[in-house]
Enzyme design. Structure first.
Site, mmCIF file in Angstrom:
data_model
loop_
_atom_site.group_PDB
_atom_site.id
_atom_site.type_symbol
_atom_site.label_atom_id
_atom_site.label_comp_id
_atom_site.label_asym_id
_atom_site.label_seq_id
_atom_site.Cartn_x
_atom_site.Cartn_y
_atom_site.Cartn_z
ATOM 1 C CG ASP A 75 -1.984 1.016 1.248
ATOM 2 O OD1 ASP A 75 -1.795 2.078 0.619
ATOM 3 O OD2 ASP A 75 -3.029 0.788 1.893
ATOM 4 C CG ASP A 120 -4.256 5.568 -0.088
ATOM 5 O OD1 ASP A 120 -3.394 4.682 -0.187
ATOM 6 O OD2 ASP A 120 -5.016 5.682 0.905
ATOM 7 C CG HIS A 178 -9.350 7.300 3.204
ATOM 8 N ND1 HIS A 178 -8.458 8.128 2.577
ATOM 9 C CD2 HIS A 178 -8.824 6.052 3.091
ATOM 10 C CE1 HIS A 178 -7.433 7.417 2.136
ATOM 11 N NE2 HIS A 178 -7.631 6.142 2.427
ATOM 12 C CG HIS A 191 -7.388 8.718 6.572
ATOM 13 N ND1 HIS A 191 -8.044 7.521 6.662
ATOM 14 C CD2 HIS A 191 -6.157 8.414 6.121
ATOM 15 C CE1 HIS A 191 -7.233 6.534 6.289
ATOM 16 N NE2 HIS A 191 -6.070 7.058 5.954
ATOM 17 C CD GLU A 211 -8.017 1.888 2.333
ATOM 18 O OE1 GLU A 211 -7.066 1.120 2.509
ATOM 19 O OE2 GLU A 211 -7.981 3.086 2.651
ATOM 20 C CD GLU A 213 -6.132 2.641 -0.608
ATOM 21 O OE1 GLU A 213 -5.084 2.101 -0.220
ATOM 22 O OE2 GLU A 213 -6.646 3.626 -0.051
HETATM 23 MN MN MN Z 1 -6.364 4.482 1.915
HETATM 24 MN MN MN Z 2 -3.670 2.967 1.104
#
Ligand code: MN
Ligand code: MN
Length: 294
Positions: free
Chosen positions: A84, A95, A155, A163, A188, A281
């Site tokens: 990630d 992200d 998020h 976030h 995600e 994600e």
């Molecule tokens: Mn994330």
């Molecule tokens: Mn992530």
């Protein structure tokens, strides 16, 4: 969102895609955590971005929040690995995450989170209520024979805020909040053969600064203002401090800041029943159709 901002997000997304291409042939198994994190974080810099948070390498029942510690001797070993990573340019954050399978029995678990992500993207449009996204993620994962992780979520993302505001659930939580046009969100899904919940377990080596207005010690104030400036208020790795602030680390300022509570170390998140967890994600900008950045 302005066209210029959309352009910036698309460019950051392109870097993420290039890195995922570089990692397609990469052999993660039995490689050191530090070596992998350094490799990916160096690629981010090489392609003109900055890490938006430390590269997360989470094996098997560790669902998220694990990264190389300073002088980490661990090597990647297990059934699967979640990678990630986040990239930003001028605070425009993308992200994303993927799962690498080492034991082919876990391809189905990998597919469950990937299918769920695809199904969620397919229904995203402006003004959709968030429970609908959670519902399709939950159902897709269950149709594959697994559980979603109920207490982890996607998020909203804002400039320099990983976030921000709205959470995107991985199950139907009955939340009627609507996703607005032009919003940036990370979706995600996590799938597991365990019970579907995570709990905190030990230090991850991922840190953030807490509010520190009441700290009077000037050496500490100076150190934390340097940290804030260097990492733009985004999460950072303990190992980055060892590299970027050697003097302060030697003077014991990291431990002092931790005892004051101004430096906070995120805990690792592990599946409560020890189940293996997969993750997929991406980050999207909500339009009809959505702009999928990675
Ligand atoms: Mn994330
Ligand atoms: Mn992530």
């Amino acid at each position: 969102m302005t066209d210029e901002e959309i352009e910036k997000y698309i460019n950051v997304g392109k870097i993420a895609k290039k890195i995922r291409d570089c990692l397609k042939e990469y052999n993660f198994f039995n490689k050191g955590y530090e070596e992998i994190c350094d490799y990916i974080e160096d690629l981010i810099l090489k392609f003109g971005g900055r890490p938006a948070f430390p590269v997360n390498l989470s094996v098997d029942h560790i669902a998220a929040h694990d990264t190389a510690l300073p002088n980490d001797g661990r090597k990647v070993d297990g059934k699967l690995l979640k990678v990630d990573f986040g990239i930003h340019i001028d605070g425009y954050i993308v992200d994303n995450a993927f799962t690498v399978v080492f034991d082919r029995e876990y391809h189905e678990l990998q597919r469950a989170s990937e299918d769920a992500l695809r199904a969620a993207i397919d229904i995203i449009k402006p003004d959709i209520e968030v429970w609908k996204i959670g519902d399709i993620i939950e159902n897709t994962i269950k149709d594959n024979g697994f559980f979603p992780i109920y207490n982890l979520s996607g998020h909203q993302i804002d400039r320099y805020k990983l976030h921000a505001g709205i959470s995107i659930p991985n199950y139907n939580n009955n939340e009627k909040t609507r996703i607005k046009e032009g919003m940036v969100i990370a979706i995600e899904p996590f799938a597991t053969d365990g019970k579907g919940f995570v709990r905190d377990n030990g230090d991850s080596g991922i840190m953030r600064l807490e509010k520190w207005k009441s700290i009077r010690l000037s050496s500490v104030r100076l150190f934390i203002s340097k940290i804030e400036k260097r990492y733009n208020g985004l999460p950072f790795a303990k190992r980055w401090l060892f590299k970027d602030f050697q003097k302060e680390v030697q003077r014991g300022l990291v431990n002092l800041c931790m005892s004051f509570g101004v430096l906070y170390a995120y805990p690792r998140l592990v599946e409560v029943a020890g189940g293996v967890v997969s993750q997929a994600e991406t980050t999207i900008i909500v339009y009809d159709p959505p702009i999928v950045l990675v």
